[in-house]
Design a protein around this motif. Structure first.
Motif: not given
Length: 301
Positions: A194-203, A225-233, A255-259
């Motif tokens: 959440l904190l890295p995502l916030f820094i990326t979005l804000t920057s 930011a989309r890569t962070l959110l959709l990739g690791w979210g 359960q396998v799909v997010p990985a």
């Protein structure tokens, strides 16, 4: 315990093979593209700047994620093609812990390096001052030490590493319903997602607002930011759901799909940060210059 030679619960032989093939493609693509990025830095002096050091850190972290994926791909293919390995992890319990630590540390370094690149670009485009080597070096050192610290905690008893549902990869285990693993998951998710995502979005949002008056920014301000959110979210959401409601309601296949989605991030990052920023072009230009020099030398002979 299932019978020896049987497949993991909820999976068929073709599905195990398909997951192995997908992991192999993701691993080879991520390794190839990020290795090309690292090679560009090693051979192009014009890329050796503090800002590009942050991109190099990201490429190294993504290479680590892809190496981890390659191990999982090998295990999946062995399980699919060799019946004697269908009920056991090929690398032992110690190998599972090492695999989990390496993959988790690389993943955290990738996420935090993306935030560091975003902050570095904001510093460059919005403050109009050069990023110092000492600042960039300290930031890279902090990213890797912090990632190693958080990845080591499950080995020390706060959180744990466990087999993924297919049994071909080891990663951060689902919370067991106790305060220990649940507290680790929520605190880790806040500081490392959440904190890295916030820094990326804000920057990137501040960059876009400031540079809008002078024309479109020279870098993509939405894809990171989309890569962070959709990739690791989805991966983070799966673990949070497991902490709150358990995994009984989540089918093993789901359960396998997010990985699988998360392991695509190294390839997307390489295309965005290296191709989009012209890093690979520096390598091709240097190669063209070297070929021209060779032809000139032959003419002079």
């Amino acid at each position: 315990m299932a019978e020896a030679g049987s497949l993991p619960t909820g999976f068929g032989e073709l599905e195990v093979l398909a997951v192995g093939v997908v992991l192999l493609v993701e691993a080879l693509a991520g390794l190839s593209l990020n290795s090309l990025t690292v090679l560009s830095f090693c051979t192009s002096p014009e890329l050796r700047t503090p800002s590009h050091l942050l991109v190099l850190s990201l490429a190294l972290a993504d290479s680590g994620v892809s190496l981890n994926t390659l191990t999982g791909a090998t295990s999946s293919l062995l399980r699919s093609l060799c019946p004697c390995l269908r009920r056991r992890w090929p690398y032992g319990s110690g190998g599972c812990q090492a695999h989990g630590f390496q993959g988790f540390a690389a993943a955290l370094a990738s996420i935090c390096s993306s935030a560091a690149v975003a902050w570095g670009r904001y510093h460059h485009y919005c403050t109009r001052s050069r990023l110092a080597w000492s600042t960039a070096g300290s930031l890279v050192l902090f990213v890797w030490l912090s990632s190693a610290f958080w990845a080591a905690l499950p080995l020390l008893g706060w959180g744990h590493y466990d087999y993924e549902p297919l049994g071909t990869c080891c990663s951060l285990g689902y919370p067991r319903g106790d305060r220990n693993s649940t507290s680790f998951l929520f605190i880790m998710a806040f500081f490392n997602f959440l904190l890295p995502l916030f820094i990326t979005l804000t920057s990137y949002r501040l960059m876009e607002q400031k540079l809008r008056r002078t024309g479109p920014p020279q870098v993509n301000t939405t894809l990171p930011a989309r890569t962070l959110l959709l990739g690791w979210g989805p991966y983070a959401l799966l673990h949070l759901c497991a902490a709150l409601a358990g995994t009984a309601l989540i089918p093993p296949r789901l359960q396998v799909v997010p990985a699988l989605i998360a392991k695509m991030v190294p390839t997307v990052n390489a295309v965005n940060y290296a191709l989009g920023s012209g890093i690979w072009q520096c390598l091709s230009l240097q190669r063209s210059g070297w070929d021209s020099a060779q032809r000139a030398a032959r003419v002079l002979r």
